[in-house]
Every structure is written in C-alpha cells, then in structure tokens.
Design a protein around this motif. Structure first.
Motif, PDB file in Angstrom:
ATOM      1  N   GLU A   6      15.012  77.481  19.369  1.00 39.63           N
ATOM      2  CA  GLU A   6      14.561  77.961  18.384  1.00 39.63           C
ATOM      3  C   GLU A   6      16.075  78.912  17.587  1.00 39.63           C
ATOM      4  O   GLU A   6      16.708  79.492  18.500  1.00 39.63           O
ATOM      5  CB  GLU A   6      13.545  78.796  17.910  1.00 39.63           C
ATOM      6  CG  GLU A   6      11.981  78.111  18.503  1.00 39.63           C
ATOM      7  CD  GLU A   6      11.705  78.490  19.750  1.00 39.63           C
ATOM      8  OE1 GLU A   6      10.489  78.512  20.004  1.00 39.63           O
ATOM      9  OE2 GLU A   6      12.596  79.027  20.647  1.00 39.63           O
ATOM     10  N   GLY A   8      17.243  80.382  13.726  1.00 38.68           N
ATOM     11  CA  GLY A   8      17.016  80.867  12.058  1.00 38.68           C
ATOM     12  C   GLY A   8      16.293  81.768  11.575  1.00 38.68           C
ATOM     13  O   GLY A   8      16.071  81.958  10.295  1.00 38.68           O
ATOM     14  N   ARG A  19      15.027  78.809   7.073  1.00 41.32           N
ATOM     15  CA  ARG A  19      14.831  77.609   7.465  1.00 41.32           C
ATOM     16  C   ARG A  19      14.935  77.772   9.172  1.00 41.32           C
ATOM     17  O   ARG A  19      16.084  78.332   9.433  1.00 41.32           O
ATOM     18  CB  ARG A  19      16.005  76.659   7.231  1.00 41.32           C
ATOM     19  CG  ARG A  19      15.519  75.022   7.875  1.00 41.32           C
ATOM     20  CD  ARG A  19      16.434  74.082   7.197  1.00 41.32           C
ATOM     21  NE  ARG A  19      17.862  74.227   8.117  1.00 41.32           N
ATOM     22  CZ  ARG A  19      18.592  73.007   7.843  1.00 41.32           C
ATOM     23  NH1 ARG A  19      18.240  72.113   7.225  1.00 41.32           N
ATOM     24  NH2 ARG A  19      19.922  73.281   8.404  1.00 41.32           N
ATOM     25  N   THR A  21      14.909  76.166  12.898  1.00 36.91           N
ATOM     26  CA  THR A  21      15.708  75.109  13.734  1.00 36.91           C
ATOM     27  C   THR A  21      15.054  75.216  15.128  1.00 36.91           C
ATOM     28  O   THR A  21      15.064  76.079  15.768  1.00 36.91           O
ATOM     29  CB  THR A  21      16.937  75.003  13.779  1.00 36.91           C
ATOM     30  OG1 THR A  21      17.382  74.909  12.237  1.00 36.91           O
ATOM     31  CG2 THR A  21      17.629  73.796  14.466  1.00 36.91           C
ATOM     32  N   CYS A  22      14.646  73.887  15.546  1.00 32.79           N
ATOM     33  CA  CYS A  22      14.034  73.694  16.931  1.00 32.79           C
ATOM     34  C   CYS A  22      15.165  72.474  17.529  1.00 32.79           C
ATOM     35  O   CYS A  22      14.845  71.331  16.913  1.00 32.79           O
ATOM     36  CB  CYS A  22      12.705  73.451  17.299  1.00 32.79           C
ATOM     37  SG  CYS A  22      11.970  73.021  18.607  1.00 32.79           S
ATOM     38  N   THR A  23      15.891  72.811  18.267  1.00 30.21           N
ATOM     39  CA  THR A  23      16.707  71.778  19.146  1.00 30.21           C
ATOM     40  C   THR A  23      16.643  71.611  20.555  1.00 30.21           C
ATOM     41  O   THR A  23      16.077  72.331  21.332  1.00 30.21           O
ATOM     42  CB  THR A  23      18.186  72.097  18.648  1.00 30.21           C
ATOM     43  OG1 THR A  23      18.772  72.336  17.622  1.00 30.21           O
ATOM     44  CG2 THR A  23      19.146  71.061  19.289  1.00 30.21           C
ATOM     45  N   ARG A  71      11.860  66.151  10.634  1.00 29.41           N
ATOM     46  CA  ARG A  71      12.750  65.963  12.008  1.00 29.41           C
ATOM     47  C   ARG A  71      13.996  65.142  11.723  1.00 29.41           C
ATOM     48  O   ARG A  71      13.829  64.237  10.652  1.00 29.41           O
ATOM     49  CB  ARG A  71      11.886  65.427  13.013  1.00 29.41           C
ATOM     50  CG  ARG A  71      11.294  63.763  12.643  1.00 29.41           C
ATOM     51  CD  ARG A  71      10.121  63.605  13.764  1.00 29.41           C
ATOM     52  NE  ARG A  71      10.720  63.436  15.298  1.00 29.41           N
ATOM     53  CZ  ARG A  71       9.921  63.808  16.178  1.00 29.41           C
ATOM     54  NH1 ARG A  71       8.442  64.213  15.961  1.00 29.41           N
ATOM     55  NH2 ARG A  71      10.335  63.497  17.256  1.00 29.41           N
ATOM     56  N   THR A  77      16.386  67.430  16.282  1.00 29.80           N
ATOM     57  CA  THR A  77      16.132  68.475  15.991  1.00 29.80           C
ATOM     58  C   THR A  77      14.751  68.661  14.756  1.00 29.80           C
ATOM     59  O   THR A  77      14.710  67.599  14.309  1.00 29.80           O
ATOM     60  CB  THR A  77      17.269  69.150  15.085  1.00 29.80           C
ATOM     61  OG1 THR A  77      18.501  69.440  15.893  1.00 29.80           O
ATOM     62  CG2 THR A  77      17.235  70.603  14.417  1.00 29.80           C
ATOM     63  N   TYR A  79      13.039  70.943  11.897  1.00 28.12           N
ATOM     64  CA  TYR A  79      13.092  72.002  11.105  1.00 28.12           C
ATOM     65  C   TYR A  79      11.945  72.596  10.323  1.00 28.12           C
ATOM     66  O   TYR A  79      10.963  71.632  10.372  1.00 28.12           O
ATOM     67  CB  TYR A  79      14.219  71.446   9.898  1.00 28.12           C
ATOM     68  CG  TYR A  79      15.571  71.010  10.192  1.00 28.12           C
ATOM     69  CD1 TYR A  79      15.480  69.673  10.187  1.00 28.12           C
ATOM     70  CD2 TYR A  79      16.345  71.589  10.643  1.00 28.12           C
ATOM     71  CE1 TYR A  79      16.741  69.136  10.695  1.00 28.12           C
ATOM     72  CE2 TYR A  79      17.581  71.350  11.013  1.00 28.12           C
ATOM     73  CZ  TYR A  79      17.746  69.933  10.894  1.00 28.12           C
ATOM     74  OH  TYR A  79      19.070  69.309  11.232  1.00 28.12           O
ATOM     75  N   GLN A  81      11.270  74.442   6.877  1.00 28.99           N
ATOM     76  CA  GLN A  81      11.730  75.209   5.824  1.00 28.99           C
ATOM     77  C   GLN A  81      10.592  75.888   5.400  1.00 28.99           C
ATOM     78  O   GLN A  81       9.393  75.600   4.982  1.00 28.99           O
ATOM     79  CB  GLN A  81      12.182  74.092   4.544  1.00 28.99           C
ATOM     80  CG  GLN A  81      12.374  74.662   3.388  1.00 28.99           C
ATOM     81  CD  GLN A  81      13.802  75.549   3.580  1.00 28.99           C
ATOM     82  OE1 GLN A  81      14.668  75.096   4.179  1.00 28.99           O
ATOM     83  NE2 GLN A  81      13.829  76.443   2.884  1.00 28.99           N
ATOM     84  N   CYS A  95       8.721  77.363  18.849  1.00 28.55           N
ATOM     85  CA  CYS A  95       8.642  75.586  19.063  1.00 28.55           C
ATOM     86  C   CYS A  95       7.821  75.191  20.283  1.00 28.55           C
ATOM     87  O   CYS A  95       8.015  75.985  21.409  1.00 28.55           O
ATOM     88  CB  CYS A  95      10.133  75.272  19.228  1.00 28.55           C
ATOM     89  SG  CYS A  95      10.330  73.534  18.644  1.00 28.55           S
TER      90      CYS A  95
END
Length: 114
Positions: A6, A8, A19, A21-23, A71, A77, A79, A81, A95
């Motif tokens: 994660e 952001g 926002r 982010t999970c990658t 996604r 990734t 997201y 928001q 995440c």
C-alpha cells in the motif's frame, strides 16, 4: 505467493481527498478479489470496500458516495479514492486478498485533522 504493497496515506484536512494504492506483482492479479480494510486502535479491522475479479464492487455504508475503489489490471493495482474525508476516517488502511490463504499489506496511515 501474493505480496501487497500500500501507499498514498498521509495527513489531510477534513473535506480533503487522498488516493491509496495497492500494488502486487502476482500473475494471478486479474482473478483476485481485493479489499480495503481500516483499523483504529482498540477496534477490529473493518471492511470498507471490495472489488472482485469480475468487476463487481461493494462498499460499507459509511464510505458509500465518498470513496471509490477501482482496479487497473495492466498495472496490477487497486486504488481507493477517498473524498470528503472526515476525522472518523482516521485509521490505518490495509489491502487484503485471499488466494489459497489470506494476504495483508503492511498498512498505510491516514490522518484526517485540521
């Protein structure tokens, strides 16, 4: 093996936006159902949004209309928001996915304060 990372989080004023982010790098990303949870000290981790591999989306009532999960399968990734943030949104955001076992990211702190 699935690794979730994660990013952001941060400090934002009430009414502001962030926002998250999970990658992940897994080749199975397209099939994963990815969730966002949050946790405040002394309370259980709370599910707030989920996006399925099919594209279906669910939200917890307190974030409906303010948060949007999405996604990008090409970037592997997901997201989150977050708009119109409130002080009660302050938490560590995680995440999560399940692929033969449960996986969690390391968490990212979101603080909503004036």
């Amino acid at each position: 093996q699935v690794q979730l990372v994660e990013s952001g989080g941060g400090l934002v004023q009430p009414g502001g936006s962030l926002r998250l982010t999970c990658t992940t790098s897994t080749d199975d990303f397209n099939r994963l159902d990815i969730s966002w949870y949050r946790q405040v000290p002394g309370k259980e981790r709370e599910l707030i949004a989920r996006i399925f591999g099919t594209g279906r989306i669910d939200y917890e009532d307190s974030v409906m209309g303010r948060f949007t999960i999405s996604r990008d399968n090409a970037k592997k990734t997901v997201y989150l928001q977050m708009n119109s943030l409130k002080s009660e949104d302050t938490a560590v955001y995680y995440c999560h996915t399940v692929w033969r076992r449960i996986y969690w990211g390391q968490g990212t702190q979101v603080t909503v304060s004036a």
